[in-house]
Design a protein around this motif. Structure first.
Motif: not given
Length: 333
Positions: A159-168
């Protein structure tokens, strides 16, 4: 007296001509607006179902008949923009599998429906290897889908996360975000015109993150009939608001998770997001130090910075999902 009568008669003629002209202009404008609304409703109605949209690549089809890269689009991203993003990464993603985009339904983001759609896709094409690209908030969806596929014995390799928030709490504009969720959960739907006006102002305020051409392009996309519905956007906000990465801590098996981001990101906090992912998924996160240096906008923008993102994804693939006999090799940028 005759002159007064003549003047009055002329004014009456002018008024009649003016009224007729105004009526015709008004009628024409109303017809255009009505046609646009009808076209918008038609387009939106065609997107009531969650769909997986393929990006055809003949070479990848031959080499990887049972392997797929699936892109999970970010917040407010249309089906067309999702395909555009995927196409910008085609030269590298096609070196591991065929490519597709998860198209969210305009009736709202339903994670159970997304998972069911993914399950059918895996079964229909007898897929053996899966790689997920989480574009911005799409990284949250990608992680949950990967965890739930694992329950079925279908592992996701990466899973490649592109600038993804981990929470709000990783989302910088908390006041706007909280307001959107509050309205949605109270049953209030934001009109697309109001949403478009707000977003234009937001982009101008954050002018340093994008060029004027990009501001115009993004605004037109959001006001287009092809844009996601307000229902979808508000439901995406609610999903982000309630996302809890710790629920998936023991559910991802051997899936590798990689985070890439940018210190200049004005949407997601670059400092807290990778820490949140690493803390929430300690057994799966293998790297958080890939940086999209030089990208503009700084947040999740492979469609405008193809070269920068291709280099990073290529390095990630070589290191964490090498081809048989290829070996792993880490590159730094």
């Amino acid at each position: 007296m005759e002159n007064d009568d003549a003047s009055a008669l002329q004014r009456a003629r002018d008024f009649r001509r003016s009224s007729r002209r105004s009526f015709l202009i008004g009628s024409g404008a109303a017809a255009i607006v009505t046609a646009d609304l009808a076209f918008t409703r038609y387009i939106q109605s065609q997107r009531d179902q969650t769909r997986i949209l393929p990006l055809d690549d003949e070479d990848a089809r031959v080499r990887f008949p049972n392997d797929r890269w699936v892109l999970f689009p970010g917040y407010k991203t249309s089906w067309e923009e999702g395909l555009w993003i995927l196409n910008s990464l085609r030269p590298v993603l096609s070196q591991r599998g065929q490519m597709a985009v998860m198209g969210y339904s305009n009736t709202g983001l339903d994670i159970n429906n997304v998972v069911a759609t993914m399950n059918r896709y895996v079964d229909n094409f007898r897929l053996e290897k899966l790689y997920f690209y989480g574009h911005s908030f799409g990284g949250m969806v990608a992680v949950e889908v990967a965890a739930r596929l694992q329950d079925r014995g279908i592992p996701v390799e990466l899973v490649f996360l592109d600038s993804s928030p981990s929470s709000r709490f990783d989302v910088r504009d908390q006041r706007m975000f909280d307001g959107v969720v509050l309205l949605y959960e109270a049953g209030v739907r934001v009109p697309i015109s109001l949403r478009g006006t707000y977003e234009l102002g937001e982009r101008i305020v954050h002018k340093n993150e994008r060029t004027w051409s990009q501001i115009v392009d993004q605004t037109l996309q959001q006001l287009s009939p092809l844009a996601p519905s307000s229902e979808l956007i508000q439901s995406e906000s609610s999903y982000i608001y309630h996302f809890d990465v710790s629920r998936f801590r023991l559910s991802l098996g051997d899936t590798k998770v990689v985070f890439a981001g940018n210190p200049n990101d004005g949407v997601v906090n670059y400092t807290t997001a990778p820490v949140g992912w690493a803390r929430g998924l300690p057994d799966n996160v293998v790297a958080t130090d890939f940086v999209t240096s030089g990208a503009l906008p700084a947040h999740a923008s492979p469609q405008w910075n193809a070269g920068i993102y291709q280099d990073i994804v290529r390095a990630v693939q070589q290191e964490y999902v090498p081809l048989p006999g290829g070996g792993g090799r880490r590159s730094y940028f």
